[in-house]
Design an enzyme around this catalytic site. Structure first.
Site, mmCIF file in Angstrom:
data_model
loop_
_atom_site.group_PDB
_atom_site.id
_atom_site.type_symbol
_atom_site.label_atom_id
_atom_site.label_comp_id
_atom_site.label_asym_id
_atom_site.label_seq_id
_atom_site.Cartn_x
_atom_site.Cartn_y
_atom_site.Cartn_z
ATOM 1 N N LYS A 171 0.890 -1.173 0.000
ATOM 2 C CA LYS A 171 0.000 0.000 0.000
ATOM 3 C C LYS A 171 0.924 1.217 0.000
ATOM 4 O O LYS A 171 1.445 1.616 1.040
ATOM 5 C CB LYS A 171 -0.898 -0.026 1.245
ATOM 6 C CG LYS A 171 -2.273 0.601 1.066
ATOM 7 C CD LYS A 171 -2.241 2.062 0.675
ATOM 8 C CE LYS A 171 -1.957 2.967 1.835
ATOM 9 N NZ LYS A 171 -1.731 4.370 1.425
ATOM 10 N N SER A 173 2.080 5.233 -0.322
ATOM 11 C CA SER A 173 1.465 6.471 0.168
ATOM 12 C C SER A 173 0.555 7.047 -0.917
ATOM 13 O O SER A 173 0.871 6.987 -2.108
ATOM 14 C CB SER A 173 2.542 7.484 0.524
ATOM 15 O OG SER A 173 1.953 8.760 0.712
ATOM 16 N N GLU A 244 8.839 1.169 11.725
ATOM 17 C CA GLU A 244 9.898 2.168 11.519
ATOM 18 C C GLU A 244 9.182 3.515 11.586
ATOM 19 O O GLU A 244 8.590 3.950 10.602
ATOM 20 C CB GLU A 244 10.538 2.005 10.133
ATOM 21 C CG GLU A 244 11.198 0.669 9.895
ATOM 22 C CD GLU A 244 12.620 0.592 10.428
ATOM 23 O OE1 GLU A 244 13.121 1.602 10.944
ATOM 24 O OE2 GLU A 244 13.206 -0.489 10.339
ATOM 25 N N CYS A 278 13.433 10.571 7.892
ATOM 26 C CA CYS A 278 13.187 10.141 9.277
ATOM 27 C C CYS A 278 14.421 10.397 10.133
ATOM 28 O O CYS A 278 14.295 10.659 11.322
ATOM 29 C CB CYS A 278 12.789 8.678 9.310
ATOM 30 S SG CYS A 278 13.931 7.631 8.405
ATOM 31 N N GLU A 375 8.517 15.903 16.137
ATOM 32 C CA GLU A 375 9.119 15.776 14.803
ATOM 33 C C GLU A 375 8.630 16.936 13.933
ATOM 34 O O GLU A 375 7.428 17.143 13.771
ATOM 35 C CB GLU A 375 8.709 14.439 14.194
ATOM 36 C CG GLU A 375 9.432 14.135 12.907
ATOM 37 C CD GLU A 375 9.068 12.752 12.354
ATOM 38 O OE1 GLU A 375 7.868 12.458 12.227
ATOM 39 O OE2 GLU A 375 9.995 11.985 12.038
HETATM 40 P P1 NAD Z 1 1.848 8.384 7.646
HETATM 41 O O1 NAD Z 1 1.862 7.624 8.916
HETATM 42 O O2 NAD Z 1 0.889 9.496 7.484
HETATM 43 O O3 NAD Z 1 1.549 7.394 6.416
HETATM 44 C C1 NAD Z 1 2.358 6.279 6.128
HETATM 45 C C2 NAD Z 1 1.539 5.247 5.373
HETATM 46 O O4 NAD Z 1 0.520 4.727 6.235
HETATM 47 C C3 NAD Z 1 0.811 5.792 4.139
HETATM 48 O O5 NAD Z 1 0.861 4.818 3.114
HETATM 49 C C4 NAD Z 1 -0.619 5.972 4.650
HETATM 50 O O6 NAD Z 1 -1.608 5.913 3.651
HETATM 51 C C5 NAD Z 1 -0.743 4.783 5.591
HETATM 52 N N1 NAD Z 1 -1.777 4.918 6.628
HETATM 53 C C6 NAD Z 1 -2.294 6.064 7.161
HETATM 54 N N2 NAD Z 1 -3.215 5.758 8.122
HETATM 55 C C7 NAD Z 1 -3.259 4.408 8.192
HETATM 56 C C8 NAD Z 1 -3.982 3.481 9.015
HETATM 57 N N3 NAD Z 1 -4.866 3.896 9.947
HETATM 58 N N4 NAD Z 1 -3.770 2.147 8.837
HETATM 59 C C9 NAD Z 1 -2.869 1.706 7.925
HETATM 60 N N5 NAD Z 1 -2.164 2.533 7.117
HETATM 61 C C10 NAD Z 1 -2.344 3.860 7.254
HETATM 62 O O7 NAD Z 1 3.348 8.859 7.401
HETATM 63 P P2 NAD Z 1 3.904 9.774 6.220
HETATM 64 O O8 NAD Z 1 3.509 11.188 6.443
HETATM 65 O O9 NAD Z 1 3.589 9.132 4.911
HETATM 66 O O10 NAD Z 1 5.481 9.625 6.434
HETATM 67 C C11 NAD Z 1 6.220 10.448 7.261
HETATM 68 C C12 NAD Z 1 6.544 9.729 8.551
HETATM 69 O O11 NAD Z 1 7.258 8.527 8.276
HETATM 70 C C13 NAD Z 1 7.443 10.540 9.464
HETATM 71 O O12 NAD Z 1 6.967 10.459 10.778
HETATM 72 C C14 NAD Z 1 8.791 9.839 9.342
HETATM 73 O O13 NAD Z 1 9.644 9.996 10.442
HETATM 74 C C15 NAD Z 1 8.372 8.429 9.154
HETATM 75 N N6 NAD Z 1 9.455 7.674 8.530
HETATM 76 C C16 NAD Z 1 10.146 6.793 9.302
HETATM 77 C C17 NAD Z 1 11.216 6.084 8.755
HETATM 78 C C18 NAD Z 1 12.012 5.102 9.585
HETATM 79 O O14 NAD Z 1 12.733 4.302 9.008
HETATM 80 N N7 NAD Z 1 11.919 5.129 10.897
HETATM 81 C C19 NAD Z 1 11.567 6.286 7.413
HETATM 82 C C20 NAD Z 1 10.832 7.210 6.662
HETATM 83 C C21 NAD Z 1 9.759 7.895 7.231
#
Ligand code: NAD
Length: 488
Positions: A171, A173, A244, A278, A375
């Site tokens: 899935k 983004s 992550e 991240c 963050e």
């Molecule tokens: P997000 O949590 O908004 O979305 C991530 C994914 O989850 C998307 O595909 C979204 O559609 C999906 N999603 C949203 N709600 C959901 C739910 N209730 N159930 C299942 N899936 C759902 O994050 P984002 O804005 O896309 O990404 C940024 C975040 O990702 C930041 O917090 C960043 O730190 C983190 N990140 C972490 C790492 C790591 O390795 N630790 C790497 C990259 C990004």
């Protein structure tokens, strides 16, 4: 409109609704994708479940060849993928070229690791007994990916998952689904149908994947709040989860550091991908005697950077991914200013199309401000001074997150102290944000304990089974009934 990829076919699915994908450098819509429903997720899971029965029996060597072919095909289309990635994600094209290299190389790395890393035979309990530790796949793995590195973070999940013998439902983004669909078209098409499936959609689509009873494992990269929602659904179902999540990485400059080099290292670590990494440096701690020379160097450097469309080779900093994310940066800067911070450079939203924010340096910050505790995920560098190294370590650990931490020094004693006492999954000394295929990447504390890359990154996608086998099937003296001695 672009559609889902299920069982080796592009299919429009059950919903007539679509999601608009825009170019963050202009705000213009570049494409629409289908909004996946629970029915679409079910169709993808059933395809992955059927494919799993044969994929798990494919020999490790044959799987390795198929994964190398994925890599070769991505490499052959690298230019097209990089261009689309720049248009949907926004970061400068040179950063996207790197992301594409990392993506195909990850498939090569796990092709080889999967070929030889297979469990072990352990000392047996008695002669004639064989004891084996077997590594086996979970089945259908749900891979939920964020937008900031849509292909790299996909590869860090999908390559080890497939190498371990799982099949996947991805899935992507809703902000960056196009390059994932392009990979289906140009790189996953030679895999047996159902081994890789993609359902585009939003958070509800992702939630349907988490809730699906035939998905025993969810590999998730994204925000803490979404991770917590996923955990609350997956925990009662006893699913394996791999998290992550967010970060708030610190960068400590030691008192022996060259202020010019340290400033360049900090600018890179904080501003690559407009601070939307991240492991972005989001807090900088500088010793008081070095503060003014370090700050002058940093401010001069940041002032010289070009903000622009990622497709322009002169661009240093691209746009942010969207208005909602930029608004958080605006809010964090306003909160810091209200509590006494000074803006040394940048600090505002430029008057141009797209979701740009000026790269910003803040001084006089402290841990009462959002910019030092939550963050920010944008191009902001907050500088705080410290008195001694103990204080720098204490401040570094003063965060709910534990993803990465950086140090600039040539003092070996400080290096040792830092990597022993800082609670973070990766410690970078003098070379921030450089990853290594063989080095496990992940976090501690609220970042979640998942590990990607390295042998740990393969093991995340394998269950462990112990097989105890008496080859000669002999009766045992300790079996029932106890009251009558059994003949041997
Ligand atoms: P997000 O949590 O908004 O979305 C991530 C994914 O989850 C998307 O595909 C979204 O559609 C999906 N999603 C949203 N709600 C959901 C739910 N209730 N159930 C299942 N899936 C759902 O994050 P984002 O804005 O896309 O990404 C940024 C975040 O990702 C930041 O917090 C960043 O730190 C983190 N990140 C972490 C790492 C790591 O390795 N630790 C790497 C990259 C990004």
């Amino acid at each position: 409109m672009k559609t889902h990829y299920i069982n080796g076919q592009f299919t429009s699915g059950h919903s007539k609704d679509a999601i608009a994908v825009d170019n963050p450098a202009t705000g213009d819509v570049i494409e629409h994708v289908a909004l996946g429903t629970a029915e679409d997720i079910d169709a993808a899971v059933q395809a992955a479940k059927a494919a799993f029965e044969s994929w798990k029996r494919v020999s490790a060597s044959e799987r390795a060849e198929l994964l190398h072919e994925v890599s070769r095909k991505i490499r052959a289309h690298a230019h097209q993928i990089t261009e689309l990635l720049t248009r949907e994600e926004g970061k400068p094209v040179s950063e996207n070229e790197e992301e594409v290299v990392w993506t195909y190389s990850t498939f090569d790395y796990y092709a080889e690791l999967g070929r030889h890393s297979r469990g072990r035979v352990i000392p047996s309990t008695e002669d004639g007994v064989l004891n084996m530790v077997i590594k086996e796949p979970y089945g259908v793995v749900g891979c939920i990916v964020p937008w900031n590195y849509p292909l790299l973070l996909l590869a860090w999940k999908v390559a080890p998952a497939l190498a371990a013998g799982n099949t996947v439902v991805i899935k992507p983004s809703e902000l960056t689904p196009l390059t994932t669909l392009l990979l289906c078209e140009v790189a996953f098409d030679h895999l047996p149908p159902g081994v890789v499936n993609v359902v585009t959609g939003d958070g509800q689509t992702g939630e349907a994947l988490v809730r699906h009873p035939d998905v025993p494992m969810i590999a998730f990269t994204g925000s803490l709040s979404t991770g917590q929602k996923i955990a609350s659904i997956a925990a009662p179902m006893m699913k394996k989860t791999h998290f992550e999540l967010g970060g708030k990485d610190a960068f400590v400059i030691a008192d022996d550091a060259d202020p010019e080099l340290a400033a360049r290292a900090v600018a890179y670590a904080a501003l690559i991908n407009a601070g939307q990494v991240c492991t972005s440096t989001e807090r900088v701690y500088v010793p008081k005697p070095l503060a003014s020379r370090f700050t002058d160097n940093l401010v001069d450097l940041v002032r010289s950077l070009n903000l622009g469309d990622g497709l322009d080779p002169e661009t240093d900093i691209g746009p942010m991914i969207g208005d909602k994310y930029r608004q958080k940066v605006v809010d964090h800067i306003a909160d810091a200013k209200a509590k006494g911070a000074r803006v040394l450079v940048g600090g505002g939203v430029p008057n141009r199309r797209g979701y740009f924010h000026e790269p910003t340096v803040l001084a006089d910050v402290n841990h009462s401000m959002k910019v030092m505790t939550e963050e920010t995920f944008g191009p902001v560098i907050p500088l705080m001074t410290y008195t001694d190294f103990d204080e720098a370590i204490r401040l570094t650990n003063d965060s709910i997150y534990g993803l990465g931490a950086c140090l600039y020094t040539s003092d070996a004693k400080k290096v040792r102290r830092f990597f022993e006492d800082v609670k973070a999954g990766t410690i970078w000394i003098n070379d921030p944000l450089t990853d290594n295929y063989a080095g496990p990447f992940g976090g501690m504390k609220y970042t979640g304990g998942g590990r990607e890359l390295g042998e740990e990154g393969l093991d995340e996608f394998r269950e462990t089974k112990h097989v105890h086998w008496d080859i000669e099937a002999r009766p045992k003296p300790w079996w029932l009934p106890y009251h009558k001695k059994q003949p041997q």
